[in-house]
Design a protein around this motif. Sequence first.
Motif, PDB file in Angstrom:
ATOM      1  N   TRP A  83      -7.366   5.531   0.702  1.00 44.65           N
ATOM      2  CA  TRP A  83      -6.920   5.841   2.056  1.00 44.65           C
ATOM      3  C   TRP A  83      -6.379   7.267   2.173  1.00 44.65           C
ATOM      4  O   TRP A  83      -5.946   7.676   3.241  1.00 44.65           O
TER       5      TRP A  83
ATOM      6  N   ASP B 236      -1.646   4.160   5.062  1.00 38.28           N
ATOM      7  CA  ASP B 236      -1.020   3.516   3.901  1.00 38.28           C
ATOM      8  C   ASP B 236      -0.044   2.420   4.313  1.00 38.28           C
ATOM      9  O   ASP B 236       0.643   1.847   3.459  1.00 38.28           O
TER      10      ASP B 236
ATOM     11  N   LYS C 270       0.830  -1.204   0.000  1.00 40.05           N
ATOM     12  CA  LYS C 270       0.000   0.000   0.000  1.00 40.05           C
ATOM     13  C   LYS C 270       0.867   1.257   0.000  1.00 40.05           C
ATOM     14  O   LYS C 270       0.606   2.205  -0.752  1.00 40.05           O
TER      15      LYS C 270
ATOM     16  N   TYR D 111      -1.838  -1.715  -6.836  1.00 41.35           N
ATOM     17  CA  TYR D 111      -0.367  -1.664  -6.913  1.00 41.35           C
ATOM     18  C   TYR D 111       0.101  -1.854  -8.355  1.00 41.35           C
ATOM     19  O   TYR D 111       0.976  -1.134  -8.842  1.00 41.35           O
TER      20      TYR D 111
ATOM     21  N   ILE E 145      -5.777  -4.486  -3.283  1.00 38.35           N
ATOM     22  CA  ILE E 145      -4.508  -3.767  -3.090  1.00 38.35           C
ATOM     23  C   ILE E 145      -3.485  -4.186  -4.140  1.00 38.35           C
ATOM     24  O   ILE E 145      -2.771  -3.348  -4.692  1.00 38.35           O
TER      25      ILE E 145
ATOM     26  N   ARG F 153      -6.958  -8.244  -0.266  1.00 41.04           N
ATOM     27  CA  ARG F 153      -5.618  -8.440  -0.837  1.00 41.04           C
ATOM     28  C   ARG F 153      -5.651  -8.213  -2.344  1.00 41.04           C
ATOM     29  O   ARG F 153      -4.763  -7.558  -2.907  1.00 41.04           O
TER      30      ARG F 153
ATOM     31  N   ALA G 240      -3.623  -2.756   5.900  1.00 39.94           N
ATOM     32  CA  ALA G 240      -4.854  -2.972   5.149  1.00 39.94           C
ATOM     33  C   ALA G 240      -6.017  -3.200   6.106  1.00 39.94           C
ATOM     34  O   ALA G 240      -5.924  -4.030   7.014  1.00 39.94           O
TER      35      ALA G 240
ATOM     36  N   GLU H 274     -10.418  -3.859   2.868  1.00 41.01           N
ATOM     37  CA  GLU H 274      -9.515  -3.743   1.725  1.00 41.01           C
ATOM     38  C   GLU H 274      -8.922  -5.122   1.430  1.00 41.01           C
ATOM     39  O   GLU H 274      -8.023  -5.582   2.118  1.00 41.01           O
TER      40      GLU H 274
END
Length: 206
Positions: A76, A89, A52, A105, A101, A98, A92, A96
């Motif tokens: 966030w 940040d 994150k 990313y 995120i 996996r 998680a 949120e």
Amino acid sequence: MTASSTADPKATLHRYYTSARDALIWKLDGLSDYDVRRPMTPTGTNLLGLLKHVASVSESYLGSVVGRPSGIPIPWYPDDPDDEVPNADFWATADESREFIVDLYQRVAAHCDATIEALDLDSPGHVPWWGDRADTTLYHLLVHLVAEVQRHAGHADIIRELIDGAVGLSEGWGNMWAEDGEDYWQRHRQQLEDTARAAHTARPQP
């Protein structure tokens, strides 16, 4: 160092940035949803939180800072700074996932790669939170990001080893020399412990 990397410093910086970025996400492979979220240090360092954070800073430095906003919402970071949760940040929430995120990313990474390809190293950028160094260039931003992401990749190395003992630089490359024998690392660690205790005993302590 190859002649091509010497002749193209942007490609060299890009390669080191992406290799750290790839290593960081690889450290999640094979772990449970609990393990990727587990706080493994007194300050709460955890693998998914590192993702994150790197997504957040990369999106800023290679987005709006250089005049190329990604348009990717970073949930966030609320519109009103007064609503911002401290260190949001770096971990998680239960809401949120996996998958969310990791997808964010990767989308940020794609935008960053496009920015690096599109701009020259001397392209200007402005980082308001850098104070009197706010006016900068893509070159300095890439140097900063290489240092930042490599540092967090190192954090991830240690966190992953603490979780299940897995080590390595990338898939298929352990980058760790060891003698034969399943107990090598146990013996090696005990040797270091014994040496540390002997050095402590032998020298006057402050």
